[in-house]
Design an enzyme around this catalytic site. Structure first.
Site, short mmCIF file in Angstrom:
data_model
loop_
_atom_site.label_atom_id
_atom_site.label_comp_id
_atom_site.label_asym_id
_atom_site.label_seq_id
_atom_site.Cartn_x
_atom_site.Cartn_y
_atom_site.Cartn_z
N ASP A 1 0.84 -1.20 0.00
CA ASP A 1 0.00 0.00 0.00
C ASP A 1 0.88 1.24 0.00
OD1 ASP A 1 -2.99 1.08 0.80
OD2 ASP A 1 -1.42 2.29 1.73
N TYR B 1 2.88 10.00 -0.44
CA TYR B 1 4.02 9.50 0.32
C TYR B 1 5.34 9.76 -0.40
CZ TYR B 1 0.29 6.67 2.49
OH TYR B 1 -0.86 6.24 3.08
N LYS C 1 -2.87 5.96 -4.21
CA LYS C 1 -3.96 6.89 -3.93
C LYS C 1 -3.70 8.23 -4.60
CE LYS C 1 -3.79 4.85 0.68
NZ LYS C 1 -2.39 4.43 0.54
N HIS D 1 -7.67 9.74 -2.03
CA HIS D 1 -7.06 9.71 -0.70
C HIS D 1 -7.93 10.39 0.36
CE1 HIS D 1 -2.79 9.28 1.15
NE2 HIS D 1 -3.71 9.02 2.04
#
Length: 656
Positions: free
Chosen positions: A419, A424, A449, A482
Site C-alpha cells: 500500500d 508519500y 492513492k 485519498h
C-alpha cells in the site's frame, strides 16, 4: 434469501458428538465459520482441531444449554469473534430410557431442561443477534418423535413434542412481525449416533435406535441445506415421513402397532448389559465421535429426503407472503411503498459486520491462496469480483530512499500486498522492489492513492499516469481517492470519482475505491455515480473502532481497510492489550493486528525493522477468544481516539 452457506457464521450446540459433530464438519467443509458448543471441552477441542486441519475456521466454548447465561455467552463469543451470527442450530439433547413410572422426577426435569429449555435459551440468545445481522435462520433438531410418541422414551418424547410446538410459535410470531428470520424444524428418524450409548438406561440393558437407522451425515446434509434454503420442517429419512403419516392417518392403529413388544419396546433394547455410565448430568470423557456402536444396517442416504423432504410445501408460500406484507409499515402499505427486509433492517438494533470471505491454505476454495512461509494470508472478496490479501505492507512515512529496501524485505518475508500513495512520495521505490523481485507482476496487489492537489479531472488523469510510470507498471490493483476534500473544489469529489471510473473501465485500475470517506460522502457517491467503491480505507484501531462506518461499508458491500491499525503505537502499552498478549504468548502488536483480522478488516502495518515486519506477518497461528475480542473493542474512545485528521475538515494539499 439467506446468505450463501460459505459466507455464514453458524453456531451449533450439542456439537461434541453425533449429529452436532457431523453438522459442524459439514458446515466447515462448505466454507462457513463455525462456533461449536457442548459440555465436553475435550471433544470440542478435537473437533476444532479437525476443522482447522481441513482448512476451516472454528472456535468452541464449553456450554451447558440448560444455563441461559452460558448460552448468552456463546452468542457473544460468536459475534465478538466473527462479527455476526447467520444461522443458529439448536441440537443439544440428553435421554433416559425406561418406563414412565421408573423415571424419576429429577430425570424428567433434567431432560426437559436440556432438550426443551436449552433450545428456548438458544432462541432467546439467537434472535437479538440475528436482528443485528439483518436476518438469518434458526434450525431446531427436533425428532420424528416430535410427531409421534414411542414407548420407553417418555422424557425425550415429551421434550420433542414441546419443542416442535415451540418452534411453530416462534415461526408464526416472526412472520407476523415481518422479520427476515426463518425457523426450520428438523425431524430425523433413528440415527446411528453415540446418543443411545450416552443415554441413561432403566432397562437393565443399553438402548439402541429402532430400525431403520440412518447415518448422522444424512441429517447433517439436511441441516446445511436448510441454512441456505429454510423450510418449515424437514423430515429426514423415509421412516420419519412414514412415522408422521401413520400418526396423522390413524393414531390409534399406530398405538396398537407400537404396543407390540417386539415392534415397540423390543426394538429399542440391545443384548448388552447397561454399564451405568451416561451423560445426563455431566459430560463423558473422550475425543468425541460421530457414529455410535449400532451393530445393524445403517442407511447412508435417504432418497425420500433428497427428492421430496427438501421441497417447500405449497402453504409455506403463504407464510412468506404474510411475512413480506407484515414487514412493510402500515403507512407505507397504504401508499404502496417499501419492502419487508429493507424496512425491517432499518429497525434493527445495530448493523453488524459481515465478516469477509477468507481463504486458508489447504481449504476447499481455489481462489488465490499463496504459501508464505508456514502461513497463508487470507483474502477478502471485493464487490467487483476480485480479491485482496487481508494483510499487506504499508509504506506511509517510509523515506523514498529507504522504500525499496523496506519493500524488498517485506517481499522476502512473504508480503504480496503493498500500500503506497502519491502523497508519500515513494511509489518509485515500491515499483523498483516489485519489478526486481523476480516474481511475476500478477503475484502482487499494489494500491496507490490520488493526491489531494489533483482532484480536477485533467489533473487526476495526469497524476494517475505519473503513478503508473513511477511504479513501472501498466496497471494498479487498487486506486483510491485519498481524501474527499469537501471544503475544496466546490465540494465536488463526485467529478473526481467519475474520473477514477474511467481508469477502472480502461483496466488500468483493476479496482477503485476511496479513503477517509464517511457515510454522507459515500451516500452522495451512491446517489450520483455508477460504480460502487470496492474499498473504503479509514482510520480504525482499538481506540477508534469506527464501527458505525464499518457497518455502513458492510451494508453497501464495501470492504473496510484499516489504516493506523495500532494507532501509531499508542495502543501497544494499554494494560488490557499487554495482558492479553501475555496470556496468548504474542506481542501487543500481534494481538491488535489479530483483532483486526478477526473483525474482517484489511490491514497493512508498516515498519522499517525486518524483525517487526516479520512479527507483523506471523499472526495466523493463533486466535483471540470472544472475551479478548470484546475487551479490545471496549477500549473505543470514539472521536477522542482519532490520531489522524477529520475527513470533514481535512484540506491539506488542495490545489490553490
Amino acid at each position: 434469501m439467506p446468505q450463501p452457506v460459505a459466507e455464514q457464521v453458524v453456531v451449533i450446540t450439542g456439537a461434541s458428538s453425533g449429529i452436532g459433530r457431523a453438522t459442524a464438519l459439514a458446515f466447515a467443509a462448505a466454507g462457513a465459520r463455525v462456533v461449536c458448543a457442548a459440555r465436553s471441552a475435550e471433544a470440542l477441542g478435537t473437533l476444532v482441531e479437525q476443522i482447522r486441519a481441513g482448512g476451516g475456521l472454528a472456535v468452541a466454548t464449553p456450554t451447558d444449554v440448560a444455563d441461559p447465561a452460558q448460552v448468552r455467552a456463546l452468542a457473544d463469543l460468536a459475534e465478538q469473534t466473527y462479527g455476526r451470527i447467520d444461522t443458529w442450530v439448536n441440537n443439544a439433547a440428553v435421554g433416559v430410557w425406561g418406563r414412565v413410572e421408573d423415571v424419576t422426577d429429577e430425570e424428567f426435569d433434567r431432560v426437559l431442561r436440556v432438550n426443551f429449555l436449552g433450545s428456548v435459551h438458544g432462541v432467546h440468545a439467537a434472535l437479538p443477534a440475528l436482528r443485528r445481522a439483518g436476518g438469518g435462520t434458526i434450525l431446531g433438531v427436533v425428532s420424528a418423535e416430535g410427531a409421534r410418541a414411542v414407548p420407553l422414551q417418555g422424557p425425550y418424547t415429551a421434550s420433542k413434542f414441546a419443542l416442535r410446538a415451540f418452534y411453530d410459535t416462534v415461526r408464526m410470531e416472526l412472520a407476523q412481525e415481518g422479520a427476515p428470520i426463518r425457523v426450520t424444524s428438523i425431524l430425523p428418524a433413528s440415527i446411528a449416533t453415540p446418543f443411545f450409548e450416552h443415554a441413561r438406561s432403566k432397562l437393565g440393558v443399553m438402548a439402541k435406535p429402532p430400525p431403520p437407522v440412518y447415518a448422522p451425515e444424512v441429517v447433517a446434509r439436511s441441516i446445511v441445506y436448510a441454512a441456505g434454503h429454510p423450510r418449515r420442517e424437514i423430515l429426514v429419512g423415509g421412516a420419519a415421513a412414514a412415522f408422521a403419516l401413520a400418526q396423522r392417518l390413524s393414531p390409534a392403529l399406530t398405538d396398537a402397532v407400537l404396543s407390540i413388544r417386539r415392534l415397540g419396546a423390543g426394538s429399542q433394547r440391545t443384548d448388552r448389559p447397561d454399564n451405568g455410565v451416561d451423560n445426563l448430568d455431566a459430560p463423558l470423557g473422550g475425543p468425541g465421535r460421530i457414529w455410535g456402536a449400532f451393530p445393524g444396517r445403517v442407511l447412508r442416504s435417504s432418497p425420500f429426503t433428497a427428492l421430496i423432504g427438501h421441497l417447500p410445501r405449497p402453504a409455506e408460500l403463504l407464510t412468506s407472503l404474510v411475512r413480506r406484507i407484515q414487514a412493510v409499515p402500515e403507512e407505507a402499505r397504504a401508499e404502496g411503498k417499501g419492502t419487508g427486509p429493507e424496512q425491517w433492517n432499518e429497525r434493527s438494533v445495530r448493523p453488524v459486520d459481515r465478516p469477509a470471505q477468507r481463504v486458508w491454505l489447504g481449504s476447499a476454495p481455489s481462489t488465490s491462496t499463496r504459501r508464505t512461509m508456514s502461513s497463508a494470508v487470507p483474502t477478502i472478496s471485493l464487490n467487483d469480483g476480485r480479491t485482496i490479501p487481508q494483510l499487506g505492507f504499508g509504506v506511509f512515512q517510509v523515506p523514498p530512499e529507504e522504500t525499496r529496501s523496506a519493500v524488498e524485505t517485506a517481499i522476502e518475508i512473504g508480503y504480496r500486498h503493498i500500500d503506497t500513495a502519491q502523497m508519500y512520495g515513494n511509489e518509485a521505490g515500491v515499483g523498483e522492489a516489485v519489478n526486481n523481485s523476480g516474481l511475476d507482476r500478477s503475484e502482487f496487489f499494489i494500491t496507490s492513492k490520488l493526491n489531494n492537489g489533483f482532484h480536477e479531472p485533467d489533473d487526476a488523469r495526469e497524476a494517475f499516469d505519473d503513478t503508473l510510470k513511477a511504479l513501472g507498471t501498466d496497471y494498479v490493483d487498487l486506486f483510491l481517492i485519498h481524501w474527499p476534500m469537501p471544503a475544496s473544489y466546490g465540494g465536488d469529489f463526485v467529478q473526481t470519482w467519475n474520473t477514477l471510473e474511467e481508469f477502472y473501465r480502461e483496466g488500468r485500475a483493476r479496482s477503485i475505491g476511496v479513503s477517509n470517506f464517511t457515510q454522507h460522502h459515500l451516500g452522495r457517491l451512491r446517489a450520483e455515480t455508477q460504480v460502487r467503491p470496492a474499498v473504503n480505507q479509514i482510520e480504525v484501531h482499538p481506540y477508534l473502532t469506527n464501527d458505525a462506518l464499518r457497518a455502513y461499508n458492510t451494508d453497501n458491500e464495501i470492504a473496510t481497510e484499516a489504516y493506523s491499525p495500532i494507532a501509531q503505537g499508542e495502543v501497544l502499552s494499554d494494560p488490557v492489550i499487554t495482558e492479553i498478549a501475555r496470556q496468548v504468548g504474542k506481542s501487543p502488536a500481534q494481538v491488535v493486528l489479530r483483532w483486526h483480522i478477526q473483525r474482517g478488516d484489511i490491514i497493512f502495518p508498516k515498519s522499517k525493522t525486518a524483525e517487526r515486519v516479520r512479527e507483523n506477518f506471523e499472526i495466523f497461528d493463533f486466535e483471540l477468544d470472544g472475551g479478548a475480542m470484546g475487551s479490545i473493542t471496549a477500549l473505543d474512545r470514539g472521536e477522542k481516539g482519532r490520531t489522524g485528521a477529520n475527513p470533514d475538515t481535512m484540506n491539506y494539499g488542495a490545489k490553490s
